[in-house]
Design a protein around this motif. Sequence first.
Motif, PDB file in Angstrom:
ATOM      1  N   PRO A   1     -22.299   9.920  -7.638  1.00  0.00           N
ATOM      2  CA  PRO A   1     -23.768   9.790  -7.775  1.00  0.00           C
ATOM      3  C   PRO A   1     -24.502  10.578  -6.692  1.00  0.00           C
ATOM      4  N   VAL A   2     -24.342  11.897  -6.722  1.00  0.00           N
ATOM      5  CA  VAL A   2     -24.961  12.760  -5.716  1.00  0.00           C
ATOM      6  C   VAL A   2     -25.656  13.925  -6.407  1.00  0.00           C
ATOM      7  N   ALA A   3     -26.547  14.558  -5.658  1.00  0.00           N
ATOM      8  CA  ALA A   3     -27.193  15.795  -6.100  1.00  0.00           C
ATOM      9  C   ALA A   3     -26.848  16.882  -5.095  1.00  0.00           C
ATOM     10  N   VAL A   4     -26.582  18.072  -5.578  1.00  0.00           N
ATOM     11  CA  VAL A   4     -26.225  19.203  -4.717  1.00  0.00           C
ATOM     12  C   VAL A   4     -27.360  20.214  -4.756  1.00  0.00           C
ATOM     13  N   LEU A   5     -27.937  20.465  -3.587  1.00  0.00           N
ATOM     14  CA  LEU A   5     -29.047  21.411  -3.467  1.00  0.00           C
ATOM     15  C   LEU A   5     -28.586  22.635  -2.698  1.00  0.00           C
ATOM     16  N   ARG A   6     -28.899  23.811  -3.234  1.00  0.00           N
ATOM     17  CA  ARG A   6     -28.535  25.065  -2.565  1.00  0.00           C
ATOM     18  C   ARG A   6     -29.775  25.693  -1.942  1.00  0.00           C
ATOM     19  N   GLU A   7     -29.646  26.032  -0.665  1.00  0.00           N
ATOM     20  CA  GLU A   7     -30.751  26.631   0.075  1.00  0.00           C
ATOM     21  C   GLU A   7     -30.530  28.136   0.210  1.00  0.00           C
ATOM     22  N   GLN A   8     -31.595  28.819   0.604  1.00  0.00           N
ATOM     23  CA  GLN A   8     -31.462  30.250   0.866  1.00  0.00           C
ATOM     24  C   GLN A   8     -30.488  30.450   2.033  1.00  0.00           C
TER      25      GLN A   8
ATOM     26  N   ILE B   1     -26.000  17.917   0.304  1.00  0.00           N
ATOM     27  CA  ILE B   1     -25.578  16.892  -0.649  1.00  0.00           C
ATOM     28  C   ILE B   1     -26.432  15.657  -0.399  1.00  0.00           C
ATOM     29  N   GLN B   2     -27.163  15.239  -1.427  1.00  0.00           N
ATOM     30  CA  GLN B   2     -28.071  14.098  -1.309  1.00  0.00           C
ATOM     31  C   GLN B   2     -27.689  13.026  -2.320  1.00  0.00           C
ATOM     32  N   ARG B   3     -28.220  11.859  -2.096  1.00  0.00           N
ATOM     33  CA  ARG B   3     -28.008  10.780  -3.055  1.00  0.00           C
ATOM     34  C   ARG B   3     -28.777  11.088  -4.328  1.00  0.00           C
ATOM     35  N   LYS B   4     -28.145  10.886  -5.478  1.00  0.00           N
ATOM     36  CA  LYS B   4     -28.814  11.147  -6.750  1.00  0.00           C
ATOM     37  C   LYS B   4     -29.964  10.162  -6.949  1.00  0.00           C
ATOM     38  N   PRO B   5     -31.147  10.677  -7.305  1.00  0.00           N
ATOM     39  CA  PRO B   5     -32.279   9.772  -7.501  1.00  0.00           C
ATOM     40  C   PRO B   5     -31.971   8.709  -8.554  1.00  0.00           C
ATOM     41  N   THR B   6     -32.501   7.523  -8.364  1.00  0.00           N
ATOM     42  CA  THR B   6     -32.275   6.420  -9.303  1.00  0.00           C
ATOM     43  C   THR B   6     -32.808   6.767 -10.679  1.00  0.00           C
ATOM     44  N   GLY B   7     -32.026   6.448 -11.717  1.00  0.00           N
ATOM     45  CA  GLY B   7     -32.446   6.693 -13.089  1.00  0.00           C
ATOM     46  C   GLY B   7     -32.030   8.033 -13.618  1.00  0.00           C
ATOM     47  N   LYS B   8     -31.330   8.827 -12.797  1.00  0.00           N
ATOM     48  CA  LYS B   8     -30.874  10.147 -13.277  1.00  0.00           C
ATOM     49  C   LYS B   8     -29.358  10.165 -13.351  1.00  0.00           C
TER      50      LYS B   8
END
Length: 278
Positions: free
Chosen positions: A258-265, A271-278
């Motif tokens: 249950p994580v979200a992966v964000l790529r920066e420049q 790696i962040q916690r996946k928002p609730t409901g997604k």
Amino acid sequence: MTRQPSQAPLDDALGRHREQLKQLFPLPPSRQAPSKVLRSAGITLLLALAVAALAWLNPTYKREHFATAVGERRAVLLNDGSRLLLDSATQVDIRWRLLSREVGLRAGQALFDVAPAVYRPFVVAAGLANVEVLGTLFNVRRLEHDEVRVTLARGQVKVEVPGAAQTPAVLMPGQQVDAIRGQLMPVAKVDASRAMAWKDDRIVFAQTPLGEAVALLRHYRTAPVRLDDPGLAALKVTGVFEAHKVDQLLDLLPSILPVAVLREQGGEVRIQRKPTGK
């Protein structure tokens, strides 16, 4: 005037009976002059002290350094026949001493296949832990914060934390021990082939905490990977992945955890916690 008796008759008599006199009154055996005896003893003592000092000091007579870049793997054959396989982003310093062989694992992990030498033990220093071996196959990995993991595949090794009030851990094949915050953890039974799978370009996670998995993945990327939420570190990851395709693994994480992966420049990954409901 009184005349002294001539010495000639006496010398003639001694000459005629010299051999008989030698047999009746033998001379003592010749002895080395005291000064020569003392000199010889002093030289022997100095040599003994010099040898003892060399053994105590165990001087270094050669140094070597080997390193790998991110994504590189390198095999190293040492002069004594030992073989090292360095993983990505790994650094080792080698000190050849008179009575020992010493390796400092500065970063990364390495697989050691050590040639036996009874009178020259092979010692690996990593973080706060020391691993001593006479001849064996084992893996040493530096975790974060000077923590270390030692896994044994063949032979026998002794793992200790100098200065810690603990009995050293003696590993048998298929065993593993971690040194965390200057203390040895309990010895665990493991599949050594999993810990050494990186030599075949594979990363094997078996219920591995995400925090530990991310720490390992950092060695395979030039740009950083960050866990924004420390609470995510305890999540467990299981699977077999290719070491040279770390970014594919990162892209797969949201489908596994249950994580979200964000790529920066610049390539940084968060790696962040996946928002609730997604």
